[in-house]
Design an enzyme around this catalytic site. Structure first.
Site, PDB file in Angstrom:
ATOM      1  N   LYS A  33      14.748  44.209  49.987  1.00 20.73           N
ATOM      2  CA  LYS A  33      13.837  43.929  51.112  1.00 20.73           C
ATOM      3  C   LYS A  33      14.554  43.090  52.174  1.00 20.73           C
ATOM      4  CE  LYS A  33       9.802  44.146  48.037  1.00 20.73           C
ATOM      5  NZ  LYS A  33       8.788  43.381  47.294  1.00 20.73           N
ATOM      6  N   ASP A  48       1.898  41.296  52.232  1.00 14.98           N
ATOM      7  CA  ASP A  48       1.695  42.022  50.980  1.00 14.98           C
ATOM      8  C   ASP A  48       0.276  42.584  50.874  1.00 14.98           C
ATOM      9  OD1 ASP A  48       3.686  42.423  49.045  1.00 14.98           O
ATOM     10  OD2 ASP A  48       3.755  40.287  48.565  1.00 14.98           O
ATOM     11  N   GLN A  61       7.218  37.220  45.551  1.00 13.06           N
ATOM     12  CA  GLN A  61       7.474  38.355  44.659  1.00 13.06           C
ATOM     13  C   GLN A  61       6.779  38.157  43.305  1.00 13.06           C
ATOM     14  OE1 GLN A  61       9.076  41.161  45.586  1.00 13.06           O
ATOM     15  NE2 GLN A  61       8.889  42.117  43.578  1.00 13.06           N
TER      16      GLN A  61
HETATM   17  N1  GUN Z   1       5.941  43.173  42.532  1.00 17.24           N
HETATM   18  C1  GUN Z   1       5.868  44.522  42.412  1.00 17.24           C
HETATM   19  N2  GUN Z   1       5.455  45.083  43.571  1.00 17.24           N
HETATM   20  C2  GUN Z   1       5.294  44.074  44.449  1.00 17.24           C
HETATM   21  C3  GUN Z   1       4.891  44.026  45.819  1.00 17.24           C
HETATM   22  O1  GUN Z   1       4.588  45.044  46.477  1.00 17.24           O
HETATM   23  N3  GUN Z   1       4.845  42.779  46.375  1.00 17.24           N
HETATM   24  C4  GUN Z   1       5.142  41.650  45.675  1.00 17.24           C
HETATM   25  N4  GUN Z   1       5.044  40.492  46.290  1.00 17.24           N
HETATM   26  N5  GUN Z   1       5.499  41.667  44.395  1.00 17.24           N
HETATM   27  C5  GUN Z   1       5.586  42.871  43.807  1.00 17.24           C
END
Ligand code: GUN
Length: 302
Positions: free
Chosen positions: A54, A121, A98
């Site tokens: 990311k 998110d 995350q």
């Molecule tokens: N863990 C797995 N998918 C995601 C996501 O889309 N965002 C976040 N913050 N954590 C994740």
């Protein structure tokens, strides 16, 4: 002969990145670059890889990013303090914590502490509510929003389709249901959300025009669960033991790809299907957050 029924998530994500790049250049001229803050707690190997990917996408498109890596034994209070600082920082437009988080930290409390205007998110309860209500002013979670975009840009008929989603998680299954059931030309689906207690799961799957597998069980969807011609979307990323591989494991999806591909009308490869779309939607949400911060109407983007 190779089948050409793949949905190329990388190519579609690249299209979206190009659109996002244009928005980022415009923002840079007007009000400065969009800024995204990543927060990772602990050293979960998958989370390390995801956050690094990311960050790379942010840098490639010209958005600013900063990454905060906290120790595995970080307390919830310490994490909430950092989020409070990021909420108050004017150069930070989006915040991504995350998941998964270590067990001493309550994920719901943390997600609710992110400012709803910086919640790229789409996990804050206010944005979850807006999504369910069909209010386009909020943020949609990146993975289901990316799947929706994949379906639209692959010209797949969603309106009136029978969609079966496997897995009722907060990150994919539930918000995916909310997106596809909206009264909109790009949605209007009849959605069944199946889970570990669903009876007659195979019968549900066989009804699906669009089958979305997001339950986290390696190669769960077999050929005899798929209606010929159905669109199959594989969200799973599962690590399974493989003594023949160099590091002793390999990644597989929730779909038994080689068995299902010949039956499916269209299918996402894994990797190269849903994953790149999640990142594309994160960058798009970050641009939306930066536009929101300038007080402009978000619908100018759509
Ligand atoms: N863990 C797995 N998918 C995601 C996501 O889309 N965002 C976040 N913050 N954590 C994740």
């Amino acid at each position: 002969m190779a089948l050409d029924n793949l949905i190329d998530g990388r190519a579609i994500a690249d299209q979206i990145h190009e659109e996002t790049r244009g928005h980022i250049s415009a923002l840079k001229e007007k009000s400065g670059p969009p800024g995204l803050a990543f927060v990772r707690v602990g050293e979960d190997p998958a989370s390390r890889v995801y956050v690094a990917m990311k960050e790379k996408a942010c840098n490639r498109l010209g958005a600013h990013s900063q990454t905060h890596i906290l120790k595995e034994d970080t307390t919830e209070k310490e994490l909430l303090k950092l989020i409070g600082e990021l909420n108050a920082a004017p150069s930070v437009h989006g915040i991504l914590v995350q998941a998964p988080l270590p067990e001493q930290i309550n994920e719901a409390t943390v997600f609710a502490s992110v400012s709803p205007n910086k919640d790229v998110d789409g996990f804050h309860p206010l944005n979850v509510g807006k999504l369910l209500l069909g209010d386009s002013d909020g943020f949609s979670p990146c993975t289901p929003a990316g799947i929706h975009e994949l379906l639209i840009r692959s010209n797949i008929q969603i309106s009136g389709a029978e969609v079966v989603i496997l897995g009722r998680g907060n990150i994919v299954g539930k918000p995916m249901t909310a997106i596809l059931c909206q009264k909109q030309d790009s949605a209007n689906a009849t959605v069944s959300l199946c889970h570990s207690r669903t009876r007659n799961l195979k019968e549900h799957c066989l009804r699906a025009n669009i089958l979305i597998a997001a339950m986290g069980v390696p190669e769960f969807v077999k050929a005899d669960m798929v209606k010929p011609g159905a669109v199959v979307i594989d969200v799973g990323v599962n690590r399974i033991a493989d003594p023949t591989s160099k590091n002793g494991h390999r990644l597989v999806g929730d779909v038994d790809f080689s068995a299902v591909q010949p039956i499916a009308g269209k299918i996402t490869p894994n990797p190269g299907g849903v994953g790149p779309m999640t990142i594309a939607m994160l960058l798009r949400n970050t641009v939306r957050a930066a536009i929101k911060a300038t007080g402009q109407d978000l619908n100018t983007l759509n």
